[in-house]
Design a protein around this motif. Structure first.
Motif, PDB file in Angstrom:
ATOM      1  N   SER A   2      -0.339  -9.861 -10.477  1.00 25.23           N
ATOM      2  CA  SER A   2      -1.076 -10.153 -10.966  1.00 25.23           C
ATOM      3  C   SER A   2      -2.809  -9.103  -9.522  1.00 25.23           C
ATOM      4  N   ASP A   3      -4.041  -8.874 -10.273  1.00 24.02           N
ATOM      5  CA  ASP A   3      -5.262  -8.201  -9.440  1.00 24.02           C
ATOM      6  C   ASP A   3      -5.117  -8.740  -8.313  1.00 24.02           C
ATOM      7  N   ARG A  82     -13.592   3.520 -13.202  1.00 19.90           N
ATOM      8  CA  ARG A  82     -13.767   2.853 -13.846  1.00 19.90           C
ATOM      9  C   ARG A  82     -14.061   1.497 -13.585  1.00 19.90           C
ATOM     10  N   PRO A  83     -15.559   1.136 -14.926  1.00 19.38           N
ATOM     11  CA  PRO A  83     -15.754  -0.121 -14.844  1.00 19.38           C
ATOM     12  C   PRO A  83     -14.568  -1.219 -14.951  1.00 19.38           C
ATOM     13  N   GLU A  84     -14.175  -1.131 -14.780  1.00 15.49           N
ATOM     14  CA  GLU A  84     -12.924  -2.372 -15.678  1.00 15.49           C
ATOM     15  C   GLU A  84     -12.053  -2.428 -14.095  1.00 15.49           C
ATOM     16  N   GLN A  85     -12.280  -1.584 -12.822  1.00 21.02           N
ATOM     17  CA  GLN A  85     -11.894  -1.089 -11.905  1.00 21.02           C
ATOM     18  C   GLN A  85     -13.165  -1.879 -10.234  1.00 21.02           C
ATOM     19  N   ARG A  88     -15.023  -7.796  -8.331  1.00 23.20           N
ATOM     20  CA  ARG A  88     -16.073  -8.564  -8.347  1.00 23.20           C
ATOM     21  C   ARG A  88     -15.106  -9.742  -7.253  1.00 23.20           C
ATOM     22  N   SER A  99     -20.204  -6.844  -7.890  1.00 19.48           N
ATOM     23  CA  SER A  99     -19.178  -5.608  -7.757  1.00 19.48           C
ATOM     24  C   SER A  99     -19.133  -4.880  -7.065  1.00 19.48           C
TER      25      SER A  99
END
Length: 190
Positions: A2-3, A82-85, A88, A99
Protein backbone atom coordinates in the motif's frame (compact mmCIF):
# COMPACT_ATOMS: atom_id res chain seq x y z
CA UNK A 1 2.33 -2.86 -0.99
CA UNK A 2 0.00 0.00 0.00
CA UNK A 3 0.99 3.66 -0.33
CA UNK A 4 1.12 3.96 3.47
CA UNK A 5 3.44 0.94 3.76
CA UNK A 6 5.65 2.35 1.01
CA UNK A 7 5.85 5.75 2.76
CA UNK A 8 6.53 4.12 6.16
CA UNK A 9 9.39 2.04 4.73
CA UNK A 10 10.79 5.00 2.79
CA UNK A 11 10.70 7.14 5.93
CA UNK A 12 12.47 4.40 7.91
CA UNK A 13 15.23 3.99 5.33
CA UNK A 14 15.73 7.72 4.77
CA UNK A 15 15.76 8.74 8.46
CA UNK A 16 18.39 6.10 9.17
CA UNK A 17 20.41 7.10 6.10
CA UNK A 18 20.40 10.83 6.91
CA UNK A 19 21.00 10.23 10.63
CA UNK A 20 24.03 8.10 9.78
CA UNK A 21 25.26 10.58 7.17
CA UNK A 22 25.03 13.41 9.73
CA UNK A 23 26.85 11.29 12.33
CA UNK A 24 23.97 11.53 14.82
CA UNK A 25 23.30 8.83 17.39
CA UNK A 26 19.69 7.85 18.08
CA UNK A 27 19.86 9.95 21.26
CA UNK A 28 21.34 12.95 19.44
CA UNK A 29 18.64 12.92 16.75
CA UNK A 30 15.90 12.49 19.35
CA UNK A 31 17.23 15.44 21.36
CA UNK A 32 17.64 17.68 18.30
CA UNK A 33 14.12 16.83 17.09
CA UNK A 34 12.46 17.00 20.51
CA UNK A 35 11.02 13.49 20.20
CA UNK A 36 11.68 10.37 22.22
CA UNK A 37 14.49 7.94 21.39
CA UNK A 38 11.81 5.24 21.21
CA UNK A 39 9.97 7.19 18.50
CA UNK A 40 13.15 7.45 16.40
CA UNK A 41 13.71 3.70 16.81
CA UNK A 42 10.10 2.91 15.81
CA UNK A 43 10.41 5.15 12.74
CA UNK A 44 13.71 3.61 11.65
CA UNK A 45 12.22 0.12 12.06
CA UNK A 46 9.06 1.10 10.09
CA UNK A 47 6.91 0.17 13.08
CA UNK A 48 4.96 3.44 13.30
CA UNK A 49 3.18 6.00 11.15
CA UNK A 50 4.29 9.21 12.91
CA UNK A 51 2.35 12.46 12.86
CA UNK A 52 3.20 15.16 10.35
CA UNK A 53 4.56 17.26 13.22
CA UNK A 54 6.98 14.50 14.20
CA UNK A 55 8.19 14.06 10.61
CA UNK A 56 8.69 17.85 10.31
CA UNK A 57 10.69 17.91 13.57
CA UNK A 58 12.92 15.05 12.41
CA UNK A 59 13.40 16.64 8.98
CA UNK A 60 14.31 19.95 10.61
CA UNK A 61 16.75 18.21 12.96
CA UNK A 62 18.40 16.42 10.04
CA UNK A 63 18.28 19.50 7.80
CA UNK A 64 16.32 17.77 5.05
CA UNK A 65 12.85 18.28 3.61
CA UNK A 66 9.84 16.08 4.22
CA UNK A 67 10.05 15.25 0.51
CA UNK A 68 13.52 13.82 1.02
CA UNK A 69 12.40 11.79 4.03
CA UNK A 70 9.41 10.34 2.17
CA UNK A 71 11.07 9.92 -1.25
CA UNK A 72 11.17 6.27 -2.22
CA UNK A 73 13.31 6.67 -5.30
CA UNK A 74 16.10 8.95 -6.34
CA UNK A 75 15.14 10.54 -9.61
CA UNK A 76 16.82 12.36 -12.47
CA UNK A 77 17.72 16.07 -12.36
CA UNK A 78 14.20 16.93 -13.53
CA UNK A 79 11.48 15.38 -11.41
CA UNK A 80 7.86 15.55 -12.54
CA UNK A 81 5.35 14.90 -9.78
CA UNK A 82 1.91 13.98 -11.08
CA UNK A 83 -1.10 15.16 -9.03
CA UNK A 84 -1.79 11.65 -7.75
CA UNK A 85 1.82 11.43 -6.46
CA UNK A 86 1.51 14.49 -4.20
CA UNK A 87 1.74 13.39 -0.57
CA UNK A 88 -1.32 14.33 1.52
CA UNK A 89 -0.04 14.72 5.06
CA UNK A 90 -2.99 16.36 6.87
CA UNK A 91 -6.76 16.19 6.49
CA UNK A 92 -9.89 16.73 8.55
CA UNK A 93 -13.42 15.38 8.43
CA UNK A 94 -14.55 18.80 7.13
CA UNK A 95 -12.49 18.20 3.98
CA UNK A 96 -9.48 20.34 4.80
CA UNK A 97 -6.12 19.01 3.64
CA UNK A 98 -2.63 19.99 2.61
CA UNK A 99 -0.39 18.19 0.17
CA UNK A 100 3.34 18.31 -0.34
CA UNK A 101 3.62 18.91 -4.08
CA UNK A 102 7.38 18.76 -4.60
CA UNK A 103 10.60 19.48 -2.74
CA UNK A 104 14.35 19.73 -3.17
CA UNK A 105 17.56 20.14 -1.21
CA UNK A 106 18.87 23.51 -2.44
CA UNK A 107 21.11 23.95 -0.32
CA UNK A 108 18.68 23.25 2.52
CA UNK A 109 15.17 21.80 2.30
CA UNK A 110 12.84 23.67 -0.06
CA UNK A 111 9.19 22.55 -0.23
CA UNK A 112 6.09 23.55 -2.22
CA UNK A 113 2.67 22.86 -0.68
CA UNK A 114 -0.98 23.15 -1.69
CA UNK A 115 -3.53 23.85 1.07
CA UNK A 116 -7.33 23.41 1.06
CA UNK A 117 -8.88 24.54 4.36
CA UNK A 118 -12.61 24.31 5.11
CA UNK A 119 -14.36 27.12 7.02
CA UNK A 120 -13.60 26.88 10.72
CA UNK A 121 -10.56 24.60 10.31
CA UNK A 122 -6.96 25.40 11.18
CA UNK A 123 -3.57 23.71 11.29
CA UNK A 124 -0.84 24.73 13.70
CA UNK A 125 2.90 24.34 13.40
CA UNK A 126 5.68 24.37 15.95
CA UNK A 127 8.59 26.74 15.43
CA UNK A 128 11.02 25.67 12.70
CA UNK A 129 14.81 26.14 12.92
CA UNK A 130 16.09 29.75 12.89
CA UNK A 131 16.43 31.02 9.32
CA UNK A 132 13.34 29.15 8.06
CA UNK A 133 11.15 31.27 5.79
CA UNK A 134 7.67 30.62 4.45
CA UNK A 135 6.02 32.23 1.44
CA UNK A 136 2.25 32.00 1.00
CA UNK A 137 -0.05 32.97 -1.86
CA UNK A 138 -3.82 32.81 -1.25
CA UNK A 139 -5.89 31.96 -4.33
CA UNK A 140 -9.33 31.62 -2.68
CA UNK A 141 -10.85 32.77 0.61
CA UNK A 142 -9.04 34.55 3.42
CA UNK A 143 -6.16 33.08 5.41
CA UNK A 144 -5.94 33.95 9.09
CA UNK A 145 -2.19 33.56 9.60
CA UNK A 146 -1.21 33.63 13.26
CA UNK A 147 2.54 34.09 13.81
CA UNK A 148 3.83 34.08 17.37
CA UNK A 149 0.32 34.83 18.66
CA UNK A 150 -0.42 37.75 16.30
CA UNK A 151 -3.18 37.32 13.67
CA UNK A 152 -2.74 38.57 10.09
CA UNK A 153 -5.49 38.42 7.44
CA UNK A 154 -4.29 37.45 3.95
CA UNK A 155 -7.11 37.72 1.35
CA UNK A 156 -7.34 36.00 -2.04
CA UNK A 157 -4.80 37.43 -4.46
CA UNK A 158 -2.45 38.53 -1.67
CA UNK A 159 0.81 36.94 -0.58
CA UNK A 160 2.70 36.84 2.70
CA UNK A 161 6.18 35.95 3.86
CA UNK A 162 7.41 35.37 7.38
CA UNK A 163 10.21 33.93 9.45
CA UNK A 164 8.84 30.60 10.67
CA UNK A 165 11.08 30.12 13.70
CA UNK A 166 8.12 30.79 16.02
CA UNK A 167 4.84 28.87 16.47
CA UNK A 168 2.32 29.65 13.71
CA UNK A 169 -1.20 28.68 12.63
CA UNK A 170 -2.91 28.64 9.24
CA UNK A 171 -6.64 29.17 9.80
CA UNK A 172 -9.85 29.76 7.92
CA UNK A 173 -12.25 31.89 9.96
CA UNK A 174 -14.27 32.78 6.86
CA UNK A 175 -17.37 31.21 5.34
CA UNK A 176 -15.76 29.88 2.13
CA UNK A 177 -13.01 27.39 1.43
CA UNK A 178 -9.44 28.70 1.67
CA UNK A 179 -6.99 27.66 -1.08
CA UNK A 180 -3.33 28.61 -0.91
CA UNK A 181 0.13 27.66 -2.10
CA UNK A 182 3.05 27.73 0.31
CA UNK A 183 6.82 27.46 -0.14
CA UNK A 184 9.05 26.62 2.84
CA UNK A 185 12.81 27.16 2.87
CA UNK A 186 14.81 25.66 5.73
CA UNK A 187 18.52 26.44 6.15
CA UNK A 188 20.94 23.51 5.88
CA UNK A 189 22.11 21.80 9.07
CA UNK A 190 25.61 22.84 10.06
Amino acid sequence: MSDLELLTQSLARNVKRWRTERGFTLDALAARAGVSRGMVIQIEQARTNPSVGTVVKIGDALGVSITTLLDYERGPKVRIVRPEQAVRLWHTEAGSHHSLLVGAEAPGPLELWHWHVAPGDSSGSDAHPPGTHELIHVTKGVLTLTVDGVEHLVPAGASASFEADVPHVYGNQGSEVLEMTMAVSVPPVR
